[in-house]
Design a protein around this motif. Structure first.
Motif, short mmCIF file in Angstrom:
data_model
loop_
_atom_site.label_atom_id
_atom_site.label_comp_id
_atom_site.label_asym_id
_atom_site.label_seq_id
_atom_site.Cartn_x
_atom_site.Cartn_y
_atom_site.Cartn_z
N ALA A 92 128.40 2.07 72.41
CA ALA A 92 129.14 2.24 71.16
C ALA A 92 130.07 1.06 70.91
N GLY A 93 130.70 0.57 71.98
CA GLY A 93 131.58 -0.59 71.83
C GLY A 93 130.84 -1.82 71.34
N VAL A 94 129.65 -2.05 71.89
CA VAL A 94 128.85 -3.20 71.47
C VAL A 94 128.41 -3.04 70.02
N LEU A 95 128.03 -1.84 69.61
CA LEU A 95 127.64 -1.62 68.21
C LEU A 95 128.81 -1.86 67.27
N VAL A 96 130.01 -1.41 67.66
CA VAL A 96 131.19 -1.64 66.82
C VAL A 96 131.47 -3.15 66.73
N LEU A 97 131.35 -3.83 67.86
CA LEU A 97 131.56 -5.29 67.84
C LEU A 97 130.53 -6.00 66.97
N LEU A 98 129.28 -5.55 67.01
CA LEU A 98 128.24 -6.15 66.16
C LEU A 98 128.55 -5.94 64.68
N ALA A 99 128.99 -4.73 64.34
CA ALA A 99 129.35 -4.46 62.95
C ALA A 99 130.53 -5.33 62.53
N ALA A 116 135.07 -15.16 68.20
CA ALA A 116 135.76 -13.88 68.40
C ALA A 116 134.82 -12.81 68.96
N PHE A 117 133.58 -12.77 68.46
CA PHE A 117 132.61 -11.78 68.94
C PHE A 117 132.29 -11.98 70.41
N ILE A 118 131.99 -13.21 70.81
CA ILE A 118 131.63 -13.46 72.21
C ILE A 118 132.82 -13.23 73.12
N LEU A 119 134.01 -13.59 72.66
CA LEU A 119 135.22 -13.34 73.45
C LEU A 119 135.44 -11.84 73.64
N ALA A 120 135.34 -11.07 72.55
CA ALA A 120 135.53 -9.62 72.64
C ALA A 120 134.43 -8.97 73.49
N LEU A 121 133.20 -9.44 73.33
CA LEU A 121 132.10 -8.90 74.11
C LEU A 121 132.29 -9.19 75.60
N PRO A 133 143.38 -14.52 85.11
CA PRO A 133 143.57 -15.66 84.20
C PRO A 133 142.39 -16.64 84.23
N ARG A 134 141.86 -16.90 85.41
CA ARG A 134 140.71 -17.79 85.52
C ARG A 134 139.47 -17.17 84.85
N GLY A 135 139.25 -15.87 85.05
CA GLY A 135 138.12 -15.18 84.43
C GLY A 135 138.23 -15.19 82.91
N LEU A 136 139.44 -14.97 82.41
CA LEU A 136 139.65 -15.00 80.96
C LEU A 136 139.43 -16.40 80.40
N LEU A 137 139.82 -17.41 81.16
CA LEU A 137 139.59 -18.79 80.73
C LEU A 137 138.10 -19.09 80.68
N VAL A 138 137.34 -18.59 81.65
CA VAL A 138 135.89 -18.80 81.66
C VAL A 138 135.25 -18.10 80.45
N ILE A 139 135.70 -16.88 80.15
CA ILE A 139 135.17 -16.15 78.98
C ILE A 139 135.48 -16.92 77.70
N ALA A 140 136.71 -17.39 77.56
CA ALA A 140 137.09 -18.12 76.35
C ALA A 140 136.33 -19.43 76.23
N ALA A 141 136.21 -20.16 77.33
CA ALA A 141 135.47 -21.43 77.29
C ALA A 141 134.00 -21.19 76.95
N THR A 142 133.42 -20.15 77.52
CA THR A 142 132.02 -19.82 77.22
C THR A 142 131.85 -19.48 75.76
#
Length: 163
Positions: A92-99, A116-121, A133-142
């Motif tokens: 459900a979360g992924v569907l809401v993010l897609l919408a 924003a979508f990839i960061l939230a996903l 903090p390192r994991g969040l940096l990797v998500i943001a950079a990705t």
């Protein structure tokens, strides 16, 4: 459980084939070659539709052959079954993010909406212990690098404007 997985695989394959059938008409109406002889805007949608249809059939055939042989398609290695509430919550979360992504693309444009979508996903799918903090940096950079890469590919190489 193997019958349930086979039924789920059949449902997903049929859903993908129906989506391909729905998108085949518009994608094949786009010109596949540019006037200068290069790749036109329609080449990539055609490729994606055909590739998804072929892969949907191939994966389902693999599942059927594995079921007949009496083995699982993916070995669980003794892992516990997924909690249905967690699966439904993530789905459900992924569907809401897609919408939200589809809406955000129309409002903010491709690049900000995709970042924003990839960061939230990433924040939704990454386990809690990886949200350092390192994991969040990797998500943001990705999110930023992937979005810029896709945008650059479409806009500069394929000459398909992403608004």
């Amino acid at each position: 459980m193997p019958t349930m997985r086979l039924a789920a695989g059949a449902a997903v394959s049929l859903l993908l084939l129906a989506l391909c059938a729905l998108l085949a008409g518009p994608s094949f109406e786009l010109p596949g070659a540019a006037p200068d002889g290069g790749i036109g805007a329609g080449a990539l949608p055609r490729f994606v539709v055909v590739a998804v249809a072929v892969l949907a059939v191939a994966v389902f055939v693999q599942q059927v052959m594995a079921a007949r042989a009496g083995r699982a398609v993916h070995a669980d290695d003794g892992a516990d079954e997924a909690d249905p509430r967690r699966v439904l919550g993530l789905g459900a979360g992924v569907l809401v993010l897609l919408a939200g992504y589809a809406y955000g693309w129309t409002v903010a444009g491709f690049l900000p909406a995709t970042i924003a979508f990839i960061l939230a996903l990433g924040l939704l799918l990454v386990p809690a212990e990886s949200r350092t903090p390192r994991g969040l940096l990797v998500i943001a950079a990705t999110a930023v690098l992937f979005s810029l890469g896709v945008w650059g590919l479409f806009v500069h190489i394929l000459a398909v404007p992403l608004r």
